[in-house]
Design a protein around this motif. Structure first.
Motif, PDB file in Angstrom:
ATOM      1  N   PHE A 271       0.922  -1.256   0.149  1.00  0.00           N
ATOM      2  CA  PHE A 271       0.067  -0.108   0.097  1.00  0.00           C
ATOM      3  C   PHE A 271       0.965   1.167  -0.050  1.00  0.00           C
ATOM      4  N   ALA A 272       2.010   1.400   0.822  1.00  0.00           N
ATOM      5  CA  ALA A 272       2.763   2.469   1.005  1.00  0.00           C
ATOM      6  C   ALA A 272       3.659   2.667  -0.340  1.00  0.00           C
ATOM      7  N   ARG A 273       4.011   1.486  -0.886  1.00  0.00           N
ATOM      8  CA  ARG A 273       4.660   1.819  -2.329  1.00  0.00           C
ATOM      9  C   ARG A 273       3.689   2.258  -3.210  1.00  0.00           C
ATOM     10  N   ASN A 274       2.505   1.890  -3.392  1.00  0.00           N
ATOM     11  CA  ASN A 274       1.671   2.501  -4.182  1.00  0.00           C
ATOM     12  C   ASN A 274       1.290   3.729  -3.981  1.00  0.00           C
ATOM     13  N   HIS A 275       1.094   3.944  -2.755  1.00  0.00           N
ATOM     14  CA  HIS A 275       1.154   5.612  -2.257  1.00  0.00           C
ATOM     15  C   HIS A 275       2.089   6.294  -3.012  1.00  0.00           C
ATOM     16  N   GLY A 276       3.388   6.088  -3.361  1.00  0.00           N
ATOM     17  CA  GLY A 276       4.301   6.652  -4.211  1.00  0.00           C
ATOM     18  C   GLY A 276       5.155   7.677  -3.682  1.00  0.00           C
ATOM     19  N   GLN A 277       5.310   7.765  -2.303  1.00  0.00           N
ATOM     20  CA  GLN A 277       5.885   8.980  -1.794  1.00  0.00           C
ATOM     21  C   GLN A 277       7.108   8.702  -1.053  1.00  0.00           C
ATOM     22  N   PHE A 278       7.301   7.399  -0.627  1.00  0.00           N
ATOM     23  CA  PHE A 278       8.595   6.802   0.241  1.00  0.00           C
ATOM     24  C   PHE A 278       9.237   5.864  -0.693  1.00  0.00           C
ATOM     25  N   ASP A 279      10.377   5.616  -0.518  1.00  0.00           N
ATOM     26  CA  ASP A 279      11.119   4.374  -0.689  1.00  0.00           C
ATOM     27  C   ASP A 279      10.963   3.447   0.413  1.00  0.00           C
ATOM     28  N   VAL A 280      10.166   2.366   0.201  1.00  0.00           N
ATOM     29  CA  VAL A 280       9.711   1.556   1.276  1.00  0.00           C
ATOM     30  C   VAL A 280      10.529   0.237   1.415  1.00  0.00           C
ATOM     31  N   GLU A 281      10.727   0.005   2.526  1.00  0.00           N
ATOM     32  CA  GLU A 281      11.564  -1.310   2.891  1.00  0.00           C
ATOM     33  C   GLU A 281      10.660  -2.056   3.930  1.00  0.00           C
ATOM     34  N   LEU A 282      10.674  -3.467   3.769  1.00  0.00           N
ATOM     35  CA  LEU A 282       9.753  -4.231   4.993  1.00  0.00           C
ATOM     36  C   LEU A 282      11.050  -4.627   5.730  1.00  0.00           C
ATOM     37  N   VAL A 283      10.717  -4.630   7.277  1.00  0.00           N
ATOM     38  CA  VAL A 283      11.613  -4.960   7.975  1.00  0.00           C
ATOM     39  C   VAL A 283      11.250  -5.989   9.003  1.00  0.00           C
TER      40      VAL A 283
END
Length: 188
Positions: free
Chosen positions: A28-40
């Motif tokens: 969801f955050a990746r599709n939001h498109g405003q962040f480089d998202v990492e799953l930890v």
């Protein structure tokens, strides 16, 4: 360069549903498109009960697990903690992980995607906010609460969202972006 958001799976117990919820929010955050998202995943760090001999403020880490965890925390500009509620509190693994490092957390915002029974983990998220502020992290009032989380887990093990959950996720991400942008100036 875009801001780095870490989506952190906070439950480490066997049989947890956190990874399914976190994978959904990560996408969801990746599709939001405003962040480089990492799953930890906290479980991947296998942190023992806090075992550093020197206060974390000094960053004189004696153990490799702390160095790895510190490097991970330092990479991010913002965090979203995906967490269940245990006895009205955050999972012990999160409380422990927060205590391991200090400066790496400073002057960054965070949000919570909480899940559980009827309360949706809200009590645990509120309790975590008290601890997180001592690390100079700004918790967002906005959050994503998922009540009765087992009803959202499909037969294939994936999390199924709905309009209300999605709307709260957009609100959280938009607010995190504002704060992450502003707080980055404190760190440069």
């Amino acid at each position: 360069m875009s801001l780095k958001l870490q989506v952190i799976i906070c439950s480490t117990r066997p049989g947890r549903v956190g990874p399914a919820v976190a994978r959904w929010f990560h996408e969801f955050a990746r599709n939001h498109g405003q962040f480089d998202v990492e799953l930890v995943d906290l479980a991947a760090f296998d942190l023992p009960i806090y075992d550093e001999p020197v206060h974390p403020r000094m960053q004189q880490y004696a153990h490799d697990h702390t160095k790895r965890w510190g490097a991970s925390v330092a990479r991010a500009d913002a965090y979203v903690f995906v967490m269940p509620e245990y006895n009205y509190n955050p999972p012990p693994a999160l409380v422990n992980a927060l205590n391991f490092v200090y400066r790496e957390w400073n002057h960054k915002p965070c949000g919570f995607v909480s899940y559980g029974g009827v309360s949706g983990g809200l009590r645990a998220a509120q309790a975590a906010k008290l601890q997180i502020t001592t690390l100079k992290v700004m918790p967002m009032p906005e959050g994503v609460a998922i009540p009765m989380v087992p009803k959202h887990i499909q037969e294939n093990g994936e999390f199924a969202s709905n309009e209300l959950i999605d709307a709260s996720a957009v609100t959280l991400l938009d607010e995190l972006l504002r704060w992450a942008t502003a707080l980055k100036t404190l760190r440069t």
